[in-house]
Design a protein around this motif. Structure first.
Motif, PDB file in Angstrom:
ATOM      1  N   VAL A 108       1.117  -0.926   0.201  1.00 32.80           N
ATOM      2  CA  VAL A 108      -0.063   0.110   0.340  1.00 32.80           C
ATOM      3  C   VAL A 108       1.025   1.098   0.056  1.00 32.80           C
ATOM      4  O   VAL A 108       1.500   1.140   0.452  1.00 32.80           O
ATOM      5  N   PHE A 109       0.561   2.218  -0.679  1.00 26.87           N
ATOM      6  CA  PHE A 109       1.421   3.686  -0.803  1.00 26.87           C
ATOM      7  C   PHE A 109       0.069   4.473  -0.927  1.00 26.87           C
ATOM      8  O   PHE A 109      -0.511   5.217  -2.024  1.00 26.87           O
ATOM      9  N   ILE A 110       0.474   5.729  -0.103  1.00 21.97           N
ATOM     10  CA  ILE A 110      -0.580   6.505   0.300  1.00 21.97           C
ATOM     11  C   ILE A 110       0.183   8.105   0.300  1.00 21.97           C
ATOM     12  O   ILE A 110       1.318   8.111   1.252  1.00 21.97           O
ATOM     13  N   ARG A 111      -0.469   8.481  -0.513  1.00 24.46           N
ATOM     14  CA  ARG A 111      -0.039  10.097  -0.851  1.00 24.46           C
ATOM     15  C   ARG A 111      -1.047  11.174  -0.766  1.00 24.46           C
ATOM     16  O   ARG A 111      -1.808  10.667  -1.735  1.00 24.46           O
TER      17      ARG A 111
END
Ligand SMILES: Nc1nc2c(ncn2[C@@H]2O[C@H](COP(=O)(O)OP(=O)(O)O)[C@@H](O)[C@H]2O)c(=O)[nH]1
Ligand SMILES: [Mg+2]
Lengths: 356, 133
Positions: A108-111
């Motif tokens: 998961v990559f949250i920006r």
């Protein structure tokens, strides 16, 4: 340096991904050299827009959707957009607060992005962020934006699936009927279904969708509506609506298809399984029947136009751009040339690419 | 062109008070910075991954629970392990004077006590993070 930054993104390097998103957001020219490295994975990600009024539960819902997608072993990227303060230009970006359970999940990559008050620029920045995450191998990219009226971000041009969130008790008529908003939804969600009035909002949305579908059917009667964004995109989708999302009876009898309308309680996760399933099944359906390809093609055309006009605006900004404008503005004011002729002259200077 | 300074404001540890963190978040926003607010009870691992994904320049840690001597250095250590020693870490909250030299020796850039005016923190970030391209 940027070429290798692109390769590092493709390899899944978190720092490279994060930095490249910043550089693209800032419009850093060197960053665009990284984009060719992304072509191979272009179009591989399913981009899901989550849009609705502030406080509707978009972030909470996104958090729960991430879990569902992770259970299916899909890697998930998130771009969460919050407004900048018009006073200071700063921002408090609080969307990921509700998603922090996923912070240490490598899949998961949250920006978070701030709107920064750039007209049109936010859509571009968001779209580049999506492209970077797609290239980095995320199967799904969720874009959370504040929608309904005040959004300058063209989510329908970025997302393959637009999920429109409503909630009870916001002065429903107003939020539901907002011009143009209903048109962009592929899936409708009434969140906070634990609150009173959820069923009424649900019925109102269905009624609106049925009216819309009727107008679309008699499209000769409503040419402007039928040409509206996304109106061609619902074809063949009615059949995939899951249980609890049955289209309105009247519409069914009339052989019309309306988008699914679902109830959720994001806080507890109730209804989210069905929502995730509906999102994924719809995507499979539009991928198979060709409407996804059509929508993406139209979006690319739109984005091309947008970016070309932004290049054109660059031509008239900065010192040389200003002096170019000054020269013609003076002539217009001195009545030596009419404004239309002046604009044509400037335009041909642009096309000839006269040195800046 | 000037780039925005991005700050992750996080509360490690188990105490449930985030008033201090919220105050600093607002002050930084009002100073034109982009603040990624992560909320309560964050582990060093969560804080560090957040800083990496958000391309943060600064991590601001706020703590009242007394576990700073363990948690603050752990954040610095994890950032280094992830090749991000350029991300500055500073702390605030209830931290005894005598712990400050130890924290600084572990790579905490600065420690601000409870009475520190937010303008001091803002100025500190501005002078230590220079963002130009
Ligand atoms: N009662 C209720 N509250 C919810 C529900 N979903 C979210 N919330 C709350 O609504 C508030 C706003 O949620 P958030 O996800 O930040 O909304 P966003 O602004 O649309 O992203 C939070 O306090 C949530 O806990 C729900 O289904 N029911
Ligand atoms: Mg949100």
């Amino acid at each position: 340096m940027s070429a290798s930054l692109g390769d590092r993104c493709v390899a899944g390097d978190v720092r490279a991904i994060a930095r490249l998103i910043s550089l693209l957001e800032d419009g850093d020219v060197s960053a665009f050299h990284a984009l060719p490295a992304f072509l191979e994975r272009a179009g591989k990600a399913h981009v899901i827009g989550i849009t609705g009024p502030p406080g509707a539960g978009k972030s909470t819902l996104t958090d729960k959707l991430i879990s569902r997608f992770r259970n299916k072993d899909l890697k998930v990227g998130v771009i969460a957009v919050d407004p900048s303060s018009p006073f200071s230009g700063g921002a408090i970006l609080g969307d990921r607060l509700r998603m922090q359970n996923h912070a240490t999940d490598k899949g998961v990559f949250i920006r978070s992005l701030a709107s920064r008050g750039r007209l049109g620029g936010l859509s571009r920045a968001t779209n580049f962020g999506v492209k970077v995450l797609e290239a980095a191998g995320y199967d799904i990219v969720v874009v959370e934006t504040v929608g309904v009226g005040q959004s300058e971000i063209d989510i329908v041009r970025i997302a393959d699936t637009v999920v429109l969130i409503s909630v009870p008790g916001l002065g429903d008529e107003i939020q539901v009927i907002k011009a143009g908003i209903m048109e962009i939804g592929d899936i409708f969600v009434v969140n906070k279904a634990d609150r009173e009035g959820a069923d009424r909002v649900l019925r109102e949305i269905r009624t609106m969708l049925e009216i819309q579908a009727m107008l679309r059917r008699g499209s000769s009667l409503a040419p402007t509506l039928s040409k509206g964004i996304g109106t061609d995109l619902h074809h063949g989708l009615g059949a995939i609506t899951g249980q609890g999302s049955l289209p309105g009876l009247e519409a069914v009898e009339a052989g019309m298809e309306i988008p699914p309308v679902l109830k959720t309680i994001a806080e507890t996760g109730e209804g989210v399984d069905l929502l995730a399933q509906t999102i994924l099944e719809r995507f499979d359906a539009v991928a198979k029947n060709g409407s996804l390809a059509i929508r993406r093609f139209e979006s690319v055309k739109y984005q091309l136009k947008d970016m070309v006009s932004s290049h054109a605006m660059d031509f008239f900004s900065g010192e040389s751009g200003e002096s170019r404008l000054d020269a013609f503005a003076r002539e217009v004011n001195e009545k030596k040339i009419d404004i239309y002729a002046a604009s044509r002259a400037l335009f041909s200077a642009l096309i000839k690419g006269e040195t800046r | 062109m000037e780039r925005k300074i991005r700050v992750v404001v996080a509360k490690p540890g188990l105490d449930g008070h985030d008033r201090g963190a919220k105050v600093i978040a607002r002050a930084l926003r009002d100073a034109g910075m982009e603040v990624i607010y992560t909320g309560l009870r964050q582990t060093p691992e969560q804080i560090v991954q957040t800083a990496l994904q958000e391309d943060a320049d600064v991590v601001a840690l706020s703590i009242l629970s007394g576990a700073h001597n363990h948690l603050f250095p752990r954040v610095v250590e994890l950032l280094r392990e992830n090749g991000a020693k350029d991300i500055m870490v500073f702390g605030g909250g209830v931290i005894p004077e005598e712990d400050i030299p130890f924290l600084k020796s572990k790579g905490i850039a600065e420690v601000f006590g409870p009475g520190t005016p937010t303008s001091v923190t803002v100025e500190f970030i501005r002078t230590h993070v220079r963002k130009e391209i």
